[in-house]
Design an enzyme around this catalytic site. Structure first.
Site, PDB file in Angstrom:
ATOM      1  N   GLU A 175      -2.480   6.842 142.714  1.00 14.44           N
ATOM      2  CA  GLU A 175      -1.364   7.535 143.394  1.00 14.44           C
ATOM      3  C   GLU A 175      -0.406   6.549 144.068  1.00 14.44           C
ATOM      4  O   GLU A 175       0.009   6.745 145.209  1.00 14.44           O
ATOM      5  CB  GLU A 175      -1.894   8.565 144.405  1.00 14.44           C
ATOM      6  CG  GLU A 175      -2.526   9.761 143.714  1.00 14.44           C
ATOM      7  CD  GLU A 175      -2.654  10.997 144.594  1.00 14.44           C
ATOM      8  OE1 GLU A 175      -2.082  11.035 145.679  1.00 14.44           O
ATOM      9  OE2 GLU A 175      -3.335  11.934 144.151  1.00 14.44           O
TER      10      GLU A 175
HETATM   11  C1  LIG Z   1      -9.852   5.041 138.462  1.00 18.38           C
HETATM   12  C2  LIG Z   1      -8.441   5.389 138.173  1.00 18.38           C
HETATM   13  C3  LIG Z   1      -8.068   6.724 138.065  1.00 18.38           C
HETATM   14  C4  LIG Z   1      -6.766   7.061 137.710  1.00 18.38           C
HETATM   15  N1  LIG Z   1      -6.433   8.376 137.474  1.00 18.38           N
HETATM   16  C5  LIG Z   1      -5.222   8.663 136.933  1.00 18.38           C
HETATM   17  C6  LIG Z   1      -4.920   9.982 136.468  1.00 18.38           C
HETATM   18  O1  LIG Z   1      -5.738  10.901 136.574  1.00 18.38           O
HETATM   19  N2  LIG Z   1      -3.719  10.200 135.897  1.00 18.38           N
HETATM   20  C7  LIG Z   1      -2.791   9.212 135.761  1.00 18.38           C
HETATM   21  O2  LIG Z   1      -1.726   9.468 135.221  1.00 18.38           O
HETATM   22  N3  LIG Z   1      -3.039   7.955 136.201  1.00 18.38           N
HETATM   23  C8  LIG Z   1      -4.227   7.653 136.764  1.00 18.38           C
HETATM   24  N4  LIG Z   1      -4.501   6.371 137.207  1.00 18.38           N
HETATM   25  C9  LIG Z   1      -3.478   5.357 137.094  1.00 18.38           C
HETATM   26  C10 LIG Z   1      -2.989   4.819 138.434  1.00 18.38           C
HETATM   27  O3  LIG Z   1      -2.099   5.716 139.014  1.00 18.38           O
HETATM   28  C11 LIG Z   1      -2.371   3.449 138.128  1.00 18.38           C
HETATM   29  O4  LIG Z   1      -3.461   2.577 137.922  1.00 18.38           O
HETATM   30  C12 LIG Z   1      -1.486   2.941 139.201  1.00 18.38           C
HETATM   31  O5  LIG Z   1      -0.305   3.676 139.203  1.00 18.38           O
HETATM   32  C13 LIG Z   1      -1.145   1.455 139.050  1.00 18.38           C
HETATM   33  O6  LIG Z   1      -0.816   1.117 137.751  1.00 18.38           O
HETATM   34  P1  LIG Z   1      -1.514  -0.129 137.039  1.00 18.38           P
HETATM   35  O7  LIG Z   1      -2.964  -0.021 137.267  1.00 18.38           O
HETATM   36  O8  LIG Z   1      -1.026  -0.197 135.653  1.00 18.38           O
HETATM   37  O9  LIG Z   1      -1.020  -1.398 137.862  1.00 18.38           O
HETATM   38  P2  LIG Z   1       0.353  -2.175 137.671  1.00 18.38           P
HETATM   39  O10 LIG Z   1       1.476  -1.232 137.628  1.00 18.38           O
HETATM   40  O11 LIG Z   1       0.208  -3.144 136.554  1.00 18.38           O
HETATM   41  O12 LIG Z   1       0.447  -2.960 139.041  1.00 18.38           O
HETATM   42  C14 LIG Z   1      -0.242  -4.193 139.289  1.00 18.38           C
HETATM   43  C15 LIG Z   1       0.041  -4.622 140.711  1.00 18.38           C
HETATM   44  O13 LIG Z   1       1.437  -4.855 140.877  1.00 18.38           O
HETATM   45  C16 LIG Z   1       1.930  -4.118 141.980  1.00 18.38           C
HETATM   46  N5  LIG Z   1       3.296  -3.686 141.698  1.00 18.38           N
HETATM   47  C17 LIG Z   1       3.774  -3.067 140.585  1.00 18.38           C
HETATM   48  N6  LIG Z   1       5.086  -2.827 140.709  1.00 18.38           N
HETATM   49  C18 LIG Z   1       5.467  -3.298 141.915  1.00 18.38           C
HETATM   50  C19 LIG Z   1       6.699  -3.376 142.635  1.00 18.38           C
HETATM   51  N7  LIG Z   1       7.830  -2.883 142.154  1.00 18.38           N
HETATM   52  N8  LIG Z   1       6.688  -3.949 143.826  1.00 18.38           N
HETATM   53  C20 LIG Z   1       5.565  -4.455 144.359  1.00 18.38           C
HETATM   54  N9  LIG Z   1       4.371  -4.428 143.739  1.00 18.38           N
HETATM   55  C21 LIG Z   1       4.328  -3.861 142.541  1.00 18.38           C
HETATM   56  C22 LIG Z   1       0.980  -2.939 142.151  1.00 18.38           C
HETATM   57  O14 LIG Z   1       0.976  -2.503 143.478  1.00 18.38           O
HETATM   58  C23 LIG Z   1      -0.337  -3.561 141.748  1.00 18.38           C
HETATM   59  O15 LIG Z   1      -0.882  -4.188 142.866  1.00 18.38           O
HETATM   60  C24 LIG Z   1      -5.799   6.034 137.567  1.00 18.38           C
HETATM   61  C25 LIG Z   1      -6.167   4.699 137.733  1.00 18.38           C
HETATM   62  C26 LIG Z   1      -7.457   4.364 138.020  1.00 18.38           C
HETATM   63  C27 LIG Z   1      -7.818   2.923 138.132  1.00 18.38           C
END
Ligand SMILES: Cc1cc2nc3c(=O)[nH]c(=O)nc-3n(C[C@H](O)[C@H](O)[C@H](O)COP(=O)(O)OP(=O)(O)OC[C@H]3O[C@@H](n4cnc5c(N)ncnc54)[C@H](O)[C@@H]3O)c2cc1C
Length: 827
Positions: free
Chosen positions: A501
């Site tokens: 989230e």
């Molecule tokens: C266990 C689990 C359950 C989940 N459940 C769902 C679900 O039910 N439905 C769904 O749709 N998604 C789900 N997600 C997805 C979750 O919402 C994403 O993992 C999350 O949005 C972050 O995306 P990412 O993991 O690709 O990280 P990335 O987007 O690759 O980010 C990597 C890092 O960079 C930082 N970052 C990225 N952009 C910026 C910026 N502009 N400024 C500063 N920092 C930044 C982030 O904070 C993070 O620390 C789930 C994820 C997990 C791990």
């Protein structure tokens, strides 16, 4: 001397006029009067440089007071400048910004928050039905859960738990009664989630998803009548297990850049309009077991079949997972947890247009729908589960710290351990305070976008800290996993709460302040909208009003902050009946002025660059969070009846909160990239240096002692979580043992004294309690008491061991990791 006195009076006058947002003509008149007095024989006797400056400003203000002159000389050039520097707001950003409601968020940016608005929010109010659900099915569910079985033995939430959740309506808490759900308030949902979270992070995840984004709330709010009638009762009964798929391999935090695509097309067999979908999603919670997939994708209509143009935007549809072409069911292994989570994908899957949530009328509205629901969901799910976690960490750790002895003392009595204990006390009190207020806001229909963002990252970060503190206090007892380990599941799940989230770094550095300021600053968004207006004349007119008010606001905050920082906040107005919290309200008021001033300087000076100056915006998010959370702490103290026993905890939270606030603001100012702004901010905010210090060691000592020695305070600090009293349950064993240890304290002391004196020897193979009884050191009944305590303590401190064969990985097989929609095409 007279000149010095006069200058002091002029400064006081400037502060008074600035703080009261005096109109320009009043400034002009006051400055002219001051210039005339300055020229009097009794003061300076001639105009001089100071008199010249006074006249200069008086004339400038008099001219600016004439609307036509002000417009030509100030507004028009500012409008031109602002058009070039203020951040451009994209469509998806506009939808995100306009999704939430503006409540107390805006007060925090105003410089003069009306704390009474926060105090007026009802404390926790549940209907008798909600209370019964919390005390009945929720309590029973928690009792049923065996954490080790869930996360290790089965690595699956057991079927009886699923059945219980479904039968009792846990999956439809937010679905209205009219549609077969429980229709619980946000406050009730928050308490239920927090209680389950204190028992099992895996089970609470299963409850949270259907009661957050997906997709029950979307259907309830935006669905067609048919979708509501069909799906909502099925979701509420658990006949459907839902999931919501937004995230993909290339679109995580930047979800709006998803490559998942839908093309409006006609069916092959009939002429019905539908959508041909190709998508590739991952990390989807409940996905592997879902029967209903809520899918977000970009919709295009190249043949303009719907007559709305080609690029329709992000759209959300409901797809039964047994629909031909839907690939679902494989699992990820998130932090070794047991809740179902996995990828799903499909290539050229045709669905009827009626499957779009809200039907054809809602195509392209997906992002707005998601943002609107997220603003409320983010305020409930994770803050509630994280707060449940923080409180349970404190409950378990305070018991263990009292039971576990080293060097002849309960470890909790050692100063080194007091530090993490005091931190946990503060985190539990403050997180629960903020959780309750925020849930009450949502209960009364608000969707506080800035507050929900700060709550998400602050509570999950406090949870991370509390879990680490709990581990440190438990030592090896926390590290060795097994059925008796009650901390591991929280430790494993911390990164999940941090990431989902809106991952915390993004939430802190971008969403809370950088976007929050746009939304909550009283004038900024109006100025940007005016600057982006396609009609320049109308834009300039709107800008004129907003900009003039903005200047008065900025001057008022600069003078107000300077004044209150010079006078130590002693003259800040406090709410009625603040009593002994008046001192904290004064400091909060002072801090709020400083925050509003620095926030305003930052957005005005950095403009569009703010999005990339994340170290600045992150610190401002921290400062804002501290203001909100401390205000909630003071409200909780009020709502709880201003208990004497909580005074030290409030003092601890206030001292540390104000200190963290100060350090965040100091970090902003010290690192501010524009030197003149940096100098001005430093002079206004820290004219006499840094006023706040962290809470004293003595205060930390008293807070830690409270949680060890005052059971009623411990109960209050950990209220609303599940507490087992079953000695067969690892957490119940803690409770039972704690009571016995406290009751046997006097006898323990006698025994310890005898052991130190060498009268009794405590080694394996010796019955030292028997010896103590025989030597009359303790009485017969004390001896029995000590034997019982000894046996219980041995169980509390024991860790599990395994036959090596039992430790073989319980997930066999090779993981599959490939581009899914390509492989689907090849199949
Ligand atoms: C266990 C689990 C359950 C989940 N459940 C769902 C679900 O039910 N439905 C769904 O749709 N998604 C789900 N997600 C997805 C979750 O919402 C994403 O993992 C999350 O949005 C972050 O995306 P990412 O993991 O690709 O990280 P990335 O987007 O690759 O980010 C990597 C890092 O960079 C930082 N970052 C990225 N952009 C910026 C910026 N502009 N400024 C500063 N920092 C930044 C982030 O904070 C993070 O620390 C789930 C994820 C997990 C791990």
């Amino acid at each position: 001397m007279a000149e010095l006195l006069f200058c002091g009076l002029v400064l006081a006058g400037v502060i008074a006029l600035g703080m009261r947002k005096a109109p320009l003509w009043v400034w002009a008149a006051a400055l002219a009067a001051a210039a005339l007095v300055w020229q009097q024989e009794s003061v300076h006797g001639s105009m001089g440089l100071f008199g010249f400056l006074l006249w200069l400003f008086a004339i400038a203000f008099a001219l600016l007071a004439v609307p036509a002159i002000r417009r030509a000389a100030l507004i028009a050039p500012a409008f031109k400048f602002v058009k070039g520097t203020l951040p451009k707001v994209s469509d998806t950003e506009t939808q995100a910004l306009e999704a939430g409601t503006l409540g107390f968020d805006a007060e925090l940016f105003s410089g003069t928050p009306d704390w009474d608005k926060l105090r007026a929010i009802a404390p926790i109010v549940l209907t008798p039905e909600e209370q019964a659900f919390l005390d009945g099915p929720t309590e029973e569910l928690c009792r049923m859960i065996d954490d080790w079985q869930v996360r290790h033995a089965d690595r699956e939430v057991p079927q009886p738990i699923w059945d219980f959740l479904k039968t009792n309506g846990f999956l439809g808490m937010l679905i209205s009664k009219q549609h077969g759900g429980l229709g619980l308030s946000a406050q009730a949902q928050s308490l239920i989630i927090g209680k389950i979270a204190s028992r099992s992070p895996d089970v609470v995840t299963i409850v949270m998803v259907p009661n957050s984004l997906g997709p029950g709330e979307l259907i309830e709010k935006y669905g067609t009548e048919h979708q509501k009638e069909y799906y909502l009762p099925r979701l509420a009964r658990g006949d459907e297990v839902p999931c919501f798929a937004l995230t993909g391999p290339t679109s995580g935090s930047d979800a709006a850049t998803m490559r998942d695509i839908g093309i409006v097309a006609r069916g092959e067999h009939d002429d019905a309009v539908g959508i041909r979908l190709s998508w590739d999603k991952r990390y989807i919670t409940l996905g592997p077991q879902a029967t209903l997939l809520g899918l977000a994708f970009r919709l295009f209509d190249p043949d303009n079949i719907l007559g709305k143009g080609e690029n329709l935007g992000i759209t959300v549809a409901l797809i039964p997972t047994n629909h031909p072409g839907v690939r679902i069911g494989r699992r990820h292994l998130p932090s070794g947890a047991a809740f179902p989570n996995g990828p799903n994908w499909g290539k050229d899957v045709f669905i009827p247009i009626e499957w779009v949530i809200g039907g054809e009328a809602m195509v392209g509205q997906g992002w707005r729908m998601l943002m609107e629901c997220l603003a409320a969901g983010r305020a409930i799910s994770l803050p509630s589960s994280a707060t449940g976690g923080v409180k349970s960490m404190l409950r378990f750790t305070s018991a263990y710290a009292r039971i576990r002895k080293q060097f002849g003392l309960p470890v909790g009595r050692m100063e080194g351990i007091e530090e993490p204990l005091a931190r946990m006390v503060e985190a539990a009190y403050a997180s629960e305070a903020a959780r309750a207020v925020t849930a009450a806001m949502v209960s009364r229909g608000e969707r506080p976008s800035v507050i929900s963002a700060l709550m998400k990252y602050q509570t999950t970060e406090r949870m991370r800290r509390s879990v680490n503190d709990a581990f440190d206090v438990h030592g090896g007892r926390a590290i060795c996993d097994g059925p008796s380990n009650y901390l591991q599941s929280a430790y494993q799940m911390v990164p999940v709460g941090i990431t989902v989230e809106g991952a915390n770094i993004l939430t802190r550095t971008l969403i809370t302040f950088a976007q929050g300021a746009l939304r909550s600053h009283p004038y900024l968004y109006s100025e940007i909208k005016a600057a982006q207006d396609s009609d320049p004349e109308r834009g300039e007119q709107a800008f004129n009003t907003a900009f003039s008010d903005h200047i008065a606001f900025a001057v008022s905050n600069a003078t107000g902050a300077f004044f209150h920082n010079l006078t130590g906040g002693s003259l800040v107005a406090v709410p009625d009946q603040a009593f002994d919290t008046a001192q904290y309200y004064r400091q909060l008021g002072r801090a709020a002025r400083s925050f509003a001033f620095v926030a305003d300087m930052t957005v005005v000076t950095l403009g569009g660059a703010l999005k990339t100056k994340q170290k600045i915006s992150g610190r401002l998010a921290d400062a804002l969070s501290e203001l909100y959370i401390l205000a909630c702490v003071l409200k909780r103290f009020d709502d709880d009846g201003r208990l004497m026993s909580d005074q030290d905890i409030v003092a601890l939270a206030a001292a540390n909160g104000l200190y963290r606030f100060q350090e965040a603001l100091r970090g902003v100012i010290d690192n501010f990239p524009v030197a003149p702004a940096r100098w001005l901010m430093r002079a206004v905010v820290f004219p006499l240096g840094s006023p706040y210090r962290p809470a004293s060691d003595a205060l930390g000592h008293r807070a830690a002692k409270l949680v060890l020695d005052a059971p009623e305070v411990r109960d209050r600090l950990t209220r609303h979580i599940y507490v087992s009293n079953e000695p067969g349950d690892p957490t119940g064993l803690l409770e039972v043992t704690l009571k016995k240890v406290v009751a046997a304290e006097a006898a323990e002391k006698k025994l310890e004294r005898a052991i130190r004196a060498g009268t009794i020897r405590r080694y394996h193979g010796i019955d030292w309690i028997g010896e103590a009884m025989a030597k009359g050191i303790v009485s017969e009944s004390e001896g029995q008491q000590l034997r019982e305590v000894d046996a219980l303590v041995a169980r509390v401190i024991a860790v599990d061991d395994f036959d090596p064969a039992e430790l073989r990985p319980n997930y066999a097989g090779v993981g599959h990791n490939s581009r899914r929609i390509d492989s689907a095409a090849a199949e």
